[in-house]
Design a protein around this motif. Structure first.
Motif, PDB file in Angstrom:
ATOM      1  N   TRP A   1       0.650  -0.946   0.320  1.00  0.00           N
ATOM      2  CA  TRP A   1       0.059  -0.011   0.445  1.00  0.00           C
ATOM      3  C   TRP A   1       0.906   1.221   0.108  1.00  0.00           C
ATOM      4  O   TRP A   1       0.802   1.893   0.909  1.00  0.00           O
TER       5      TRP A   1
ATOM      6  N   GLN B   1      -1.914   5.854  -1.265  1.00  0.00           N
ATOM      7  CA  GLN B   1      -2.501   6.049  -0.067  1.00  0.00           C
ATOM      8  C   GLN B   1      -3.663   7.685  -0.262  1.00  0.00           C
ATOM      9  O   GLN B   1      -4.402   7.590   0.408  1.00  0.00           O
TER      10      GLN B   1
ATOM     11  N   MET C   1      -6.672  -0.223   1.314  1.00  0.00           N
ATOM     12  CA  MET C   1      -5.721  -1.435   1.267  1.00  0.00           C
ATOM     13  C   MET C   1      -6.217  -2.294   0.537  1.00  0.00           C
ATOM     14  O   MET C   1      -7.125  -2.451   0.576  1.00  0.00           O
TER      15      MET C   1
ATOM     16  N   VAL D   1      -0.372  -7.026   3.999  1.00  0.00           N
ATOM     17  CA  VAL D   1       0.655  -5.443   3.240  1.00  0.00           C
ATOM     18  C   VAL D   1       1.378  -4.085   4.143  1.00  0.00           C
ATOM     19  O   VAL D   1       1.314  -4.763   5.051  1.00  0.00           O
TER      20      VAL D   1
ATOM     21  N   ALA E   1       3.174  -1.506   4.382  1.00  0.00           N
ATOM     22  CA  ALA E   1       2.539  -0.096   4.135  1.00  0.00           C
ATOM     23  C   ALA E   1       3.411   1.308   4.521  1.00  0.00           C
ATOM     24  O   ALA E   1       4.185   0.886   4.757  1.00  0.00           O
TER      25      ALA E   1
END
Ligand code: ADP
Length: 403
Positions: A168, A173, A179, A185, A187
């Motif tokens: 992500w 974002q 997501m 995931v 991030a």
């Protein structure tokens, strides 16, 4: 309790406790699994384990136990805290523990974000930066137990988990993209506002995992933030500094201390080292703070590891530090500054400390914590390898003087 956290080492747990306590919520920190008959809980409970470098199946078992303890006492959110430099090996333990906790909570995805902007840890395009260097080009590539040689966290996590890892990105974002649907995931986050956005946008069906900073927006989200005055106990005693961290920053901190104050180095190759250090320490003036350290250059650490084996070299240092701490405690020392996650675990266990109150911060990620508040108070500062500035040891002592 609303927020239950599990940390994979003692300094990381103390780092998390310090950052969460900034919210004013009541934070209780346990070293090791708390007893099953303990029912009184704070808004936020943190269980510190020593499972960063243990075999994955043992780490999973301990973390499951901790997760069950927290859920049984009302935790509505679980948080899995590991190092802001993602310290782990191909065999775990970050991914396997996340998968086990997802099983416990019934959550279908896990989000991973070790970014800690205040301390220069940022994730961009899935790559972890330490200051302006990629993780794999930073001094973490020389860590004695978990050398980090790849900065691409998707690649680091993939062999640890049983399903797909997605990214992500910060760009996605910021564009408002949800997501990704992969089970795991990674991030991105570069600034604190990125972490706030992640916490706001991540659905409840996702297990939150990361460094300490990702958890910071949680008290406000869970309605726990408040203005609570903190009564800290007075700890009147001499201080002792023990350093088993070999990180670049700790090496600078040791060098800075040694320019002015007494210090003694122990050596894993010498079984007499702990005894010699204690004999040296007993000859110093009683109120003089001393440093006893194993901290050394990557070359010398590698030479000892080649001779003794990685585990045995580390174990010898931890055993020596534990013995020194226990004997200093028996001689009346009640203020300890400890550098190094594994080292802190060994010392805290040797001192038999099970639960602490979180006190004032020395620097981002390192608070003083207090044990046995009412009877015989003891102050501990547990510092992760790379945290603090070059004068950290002096800074730590000055904070206590100011209380
Ligand atoms: P950090 O927080 O920097 O990761 P840790 O205490 O977690 O520090 O890890 C450092 C590890 O290196 C410990 O297991 C410690 O016992 C080991 N160690 C410390 N000094 C030496 C040395 N001189 N030779 C070999 N291993 C060492």
């Amino acid at each position: 309790m609303k927020l239950g956290c599990i940390a994979d080492d003692y300094t990381g747990a103390s780092d998390l406790a310090g950052l969460l306590a900034r919210s004013g919520a009541r934070v209780q920190l346990h070293f090791g699994l708390p007893p099953d008959d303990q029912t009184s809980t704070a808004d936020i409970e943190i269980i510190a384990l020593k499972c960063r470098s243990t075999p994955a199946d043992a780490a999973v078992r301990e973390c499951e136990h901790a997760g069950r303890w927290l859920l049984a006492r009302g935790a509505t959110t679980l948080y899995w805290k590991y190092c802001s430099t993602f310290d782990s090996t191909e065999k775990g333990n970050i991914g396997p523990v996340a998968e086990a906790l997802m099983q416990l909570t019934g959550q279908s995805q896990a989000l991973y974000c070790p970014a800690f902007p205040e301390n220069g840890r940022a994730v961009f395009m899935g790559h972890l930066f330490v200051g302006n260097q990629l993780l794999s080009e930073s001094s973490l590539k020389d860590h004695p137990l978990n050398p980090m040689t790849d900065a691409n966290l998707c690649r680091v996590l993939a062999p640890q988990v049983t399903s797909e890892v997605g990214l992500w990105s910060r760009i996605a974002q910021q564009a408002g993209d949800p997501m990704p649907g992969t089970t795991h995931v990674i991030a991105d986050a570069v600034e604190f506002s990125d972490l706030e956005r992640l916490i706001a946008q991540t659905p409840d069906s996702v297990l939150l995992t990361g460094g300490s900073a990702l958890a910071m927006p949680l008290p406000a989200k869970l309605g726990l933030a408040q203005n609570r005055p903190a009564p800290w106990p007075e700890v009147a005693s001499s201080s002792l500094i023990l350093s088993g961290s070999c990180s670049e920053m700790t090496r600078q901190q040791v060098a800075t201390w040694k320019t002015t104050y007494p210090a003694f180095q122990i050596n894993p190759e010498d079984p007499e080292s702990a005894g010699q250090a204690l004999a040296w320490w007993r000859h110093q003036a009683p109120d003089q703070t001393c440093l006893i350290y194993a901290t050394d250059t990557p070359e010398r650490v590698k030479a000892s590891q080649a001779l003794l084996g990685i585990q045995d070299a580390g174990q010898r240092i931890e055993t020596a530090m534990a013995r020194i701490a226990a004997e200093a405690y028996a001689s009346g020392v009640r203020r300890f500054v400890i550098a190094g996650g594994e080292t802190s675990g060994a010392v805290t266990q040797a001192l038999g400390i099970a639960q602490v109150l979180v006190g004032p911060e020395i620097c981002p990620g390192v608070p003083w914590v207090f044990a046995n508040q009412s009877s015989d108070p003891l102050a501990l500062a547990l510092k992760s390898g790379n945290f603090g500035g070059p004068g950290f040891f002096i800074d730590a002592l000055n904070v206590l003087k100011g209380l």
